[in-house]
Design a protein around this motif. Structure first.
Motif, PDB file in Angstrom:
ATOM      1  N   PHE A  43       0.775  -1.224   0.000  1.00 57.86           N
ATOM      2  CA  PHE A  43       0.000   0.000   0.000  1.00 57.86           C
ATOM      3  C   PHE A  43       0.817   1.291   0.000  1.00 57.86           C
ATOM      4  CE2 PHE A  43      -2.686  -3.091   2.380  1.00 57.86           C
ATOM      5  CZ  PHE A  43      -3.628  -3.281   1.381  1.00 57.86           C
ATOM      6  N   ALA A  44       2.055   1.258   0.418  1.00 54.79           N
ATOM      7  CA  ALA A  44       2.812   2.494   0.614  1.00 54.79           C
ATOM      8  C   ALA A  44       3.174   3.185  -0.696  1.00 54.79           C
ATOM      9  CB  ALA A  44       4.083   2.220   1.421  1.00 54.79           C
ATOM     10  N   GLY A  45       3.271   2.433  -1.757  1.00 55.20           N
ATOM     11  CA  GLY A  45       3.640   3.034  -3.033  1.00 55.20           C
ATOM     12  C   GLY A  45       5.120   3.384  -3.125  1.00 55.20           C
ATOM     13  N   TRP A  46       5.907   2.802  -2.245  1.00 56.40           N
ATOM     14  CA  TRP A  46       7.337   3.049  -2.277  1.00 56.40           C
ATOM     15  C   TRP A  46       7.963   2.227  -3.391  1.00 56.40           C
ATOM     16  CZ3 TRP A  46       8.902   2.586   3.583  1.00 56.40           C
ATOM     17  CH2 TRP A  46       8.305   3.637   4.294  1.00 56.40           C
ATOM     18  N   THR A  47       8.996   2.744  -3.977  1.00 53.84           N
ATOM     19  CA  THR A  47       9.715   2.020  -5.022  1.00 53.84           C
ATOM     20  C   THR A  47      11.211   2.098  -4.742  1.00 53.84           C
ATOM     21  OG1 THR A  47       9.794   3.980  -6.424  1.00 53.84           O
ATOM     22  CG2 THR A  47       7.964   2.465  -6.789  1.00 53.84           C
ATOM     23  N   GLY A  48      11.925   1.200  -5.335  1.00 56.12           N
ATOM     24  CA  GLY A  48      13.384   1.224  -5.282  1.00 56.12           C
ATOM     25  C   GLY A  48      13.940   1.127  -3.879  1.00 56.12           C
ATOM     26  N   ALA A  49      14.845   2.066  -3.580  1.00 51.15           N
ATOM     27  CA  ALA A  49      15.588   2.037  -2.321  1.00 51.15           C
ATOM     28  C   ALA A  49      14.678   2.198  -1.113  1.00 51.15           C
ATOM     29  CB  ALA A  49      16.652   3.123  -2.317  1.00 51.15           C
ATOM     30  N   GLN A  50      13.620   2.990  -1.224  1.00 51.89           N
ATOM     31  CA  GLN A  50      12.708   3.157  -0.092  1.00 51.89           C
ATOM     32  C   GLN A  50      12.077   1.834   0.310  1.00 51.89           C
ATOM     33  OE1 GLN A  50       9.928   6.118  -1.515  1.00 51.89           O
ATOM     34  NE2 GLN A  50      10.649   7.574   0.028  1.00 51.89           N
ATOM     35  N   GLN A  51      11.631   1.086  -0.670  1.00 51.20           N
ATOM     36  CA  GLN A  51      10.999  -0.196  -0.366  1.00 51.20           C
ATOM     37  C   GLN A  51      12.011  -1.181   0.198  1.00 51.20           C
ATOM     38  OE1 GLN A  51       8.800  -1.978  -3.536  1.00 51.20           O
ATOM     39  NE2 GLN A  51       7.844  -3.486  -2.204  1.00 51.20           N
ATOM     40  N   ILE A  52      13.211  -1.183  -0.331  1.00 52.36           N
ATOM     41  CA  ILE A  52      14.249  -2.089   0.168  1.00 52.36           C
ATOM     42  C   ILE A  52      14.584  -1.773   1.613  1.00 52.36           C
ATOM     43  CG2 ILE A  52      16.672  -2.744  -0.058  1.00 52.36           C
ATOM     44  CD1 ILE A  52      16.277  -2.396  -3.120  1.00 52.36           C
ATOM     45  N   VAL A  53      14.805  -0.497   1.911  1.00 53.23           N
ATOM     46  CA  VAL A  53      15.154  -0.099   3.282  1.00 53.23           C
ATOM     47  C   VAL A  53      14.003  -0.403   4.239  1.00 53.23           C
ATOM     48  CG1 VAL A  53      15.653   1.902   4.758  1.00 53.23           C
ATOM     49  CG2 VAL A  53      16.854   1.626   2.592  1.00 53.23           C
ATOM     50  N   GLY A  54      12.785  -0.131   3.821  1.00 49.90           N
ATOM     51  CA  GLY A  54      11.633  -0.422   4.670  1.00 49.90           C
ATOM     52  C   GLY A  54      11.478  -1.905   4.935  1.00 49.90           C
ATOM     53  N   SER A  55      11.628  -2.712   3.899  1.00 54.02           N
ATOM     54  CA  SER A  55      11.489  -4.157   4.067  1.00 54.02           C
ATOM     55  C   SER A  55      12.612  -4.741   4.917  1.00 54.02           C
ATOM     56  CB  SER A  55      11.462  -4.842   2.704  1.00 54.02           C
ATOM     57  OG  SER A  55      10.281  -4.533   2.024  1.00 54.02           O
ATOM     58  N   VAL A  56      13.822  -4.262   4.723  1.00 57.46           N
ATOM     59  CA  VAL A  56      14.947  -4.748   5.522  1.00 57.46           C
ATOM     60  C   VAL A  56      14.765  -4.356   6.986  1.00 57.46           C
ATOM     61  CG1 VAL A  56      17.420  -4.453   5.931  1.00 57.46           C
ATOM     62  CG2 VAL A  56      16.584  -4.893   3.627  1.00 57.46           C
ATOM     63  N   SER A  57      14.298  -3.138   7.224  1.00 58.54           N
ATOM     64  CA  SER A  57      14.093  -2.678   8.603  1.00 58.54           C
ATOM     65  C   SER A  57      13.022  -3.495   9.307  1.00 58.54           C
ATOM     66  CB  SER A  57      13.695  -1.202   8.614  1.00 58.54           C
ATOM     67  OG  SER A  57      14.709  -0.425   8.041  1.00 58.54           O
ATOM     68  N   THR A  58      11.886  -3.681   8.649  1.00 61.84           N
ATOM     69  CA  THR A  58      10.829  -4.459   9.286  1.00 61.84           C
ATOM     70  C   THR A  58      11.228  -5.926   9.419  1.00 61.84           C
ATOM     71  OG1 THR A  58       9.687  -4.754   7.181  1.00 61.84           O
ATOM     72  CG2 THR A  58       8.972  -2.918   8.564  1.00 61.84           C
ATOM     73  N   GLY A  59      11.998  -6.419   8.472  1.00 57.98           N
ATOM     74  CA  GLY A  59      12.493  -7.793   8.571  1.00 57.98           C
ATOM     75  C   GLY A  59      13.441  -7.976   9.739  1.00 57.98           C
ATOM     76  N   ALA A  60      14.287  -6.975   9.988  1.00 57.21           N
ATOM     77  CA  ALA A  60      15.211  -7.056  11.122  1.00 57.21           C
ATOM     78  C   ALA A  60      14.445  -7.063  12.445  1.00 57.21           C
ATOM     79  CB  ALA A  60      16.192  -5.889  11.080  1.00 57.21           C
ATOM     80  N   VAL A  61      13.409  -6.245  12.545  1.00 58.77           N
ATOM     81  CA  VAL A  61      12.590  -6.231  13.758  1.00 58.77           C
ATOM     82  C   VAL A  61      11.879  -7.565  13.916  1.00 58.77           C
ATOM     83  CG1 VAL A  61      10.603  -5.146  14.883  1.00 58.77           C
ATOM     84  CG2 VAL A  61      12.318  -3.731  13.759  1.00 58.77           C
ATOM     85  N   LEU A  62      11.359  -8.102  12.829  1.00 60.07           N
ATOM     86  CA  LEU A  62      10.677  -9.392  12.873  1.00 60.07           C
ATOM     87  C   LEU A  62      11.623 -10.487  13.348  1.00 60.07           C
ATOM     88  CD1 LEU A  62       8.060 -10.781  10.580  1.00 60.07           C
ATOM     89  CD2 LEU A  62      10.071 -12.169  10.909  1.00 60.07           C
ATOM     90  N   LEU A  63      12.794 -10.574  12.751  1.00 58.35           N
ATOM     91  CA  LEU A  63      13.748 -11.613  13.153  1.00 58.35           C
ATOM     92  C   LEU A  63      14.223 -11.422  14.590  1.00 58.35           C
ATOM     93  CD1 LEU A  63      15.880 -11.961   9.901  1.00 58.35           C
ATOM     94  CD2 LEU A  63      14.179 -13.552  10.797  1.00 58.35           C
TER      95      LEU A  63
END
Length: 57
Positions: free
Chosen positions: A22-42
């Motif tokens: 839903f965020a509409g982020w592309t490129g680096a924004q989406q990568i950084v967001g996904s990596v950040s939330t993934g780190a919190v999840l792990l």
């Protein structure tokens, strides 16, 4: 402590779904967001595993 870890786990899953769809982020924004939330999840999953009740026998 475990309640906070469960809350972080659930929030990171929801945030990752939001970023991915839903965020509409592309490129680096989406990568950084996904990596950040993934780190919190792990991290929260590891914390829950380390603080699990031990059963002996």
């Amino acid at each position: 402590m475990r309640a906070l870890l469960w809350l972080l786990l659930a929030a990171s899953v929801l945030a990752n779904v939001f970023i991915s769809t839903f965020a509409g982020w592309t490129g680096a924004q989406q990568i950084v967001g996904s990596v950040s939330t993934g780190a919190v999840l792990l991290g929260s999953a590891a914390g829950l595993w380390l603080t699990r009740p031990r059963t002996e026998g």
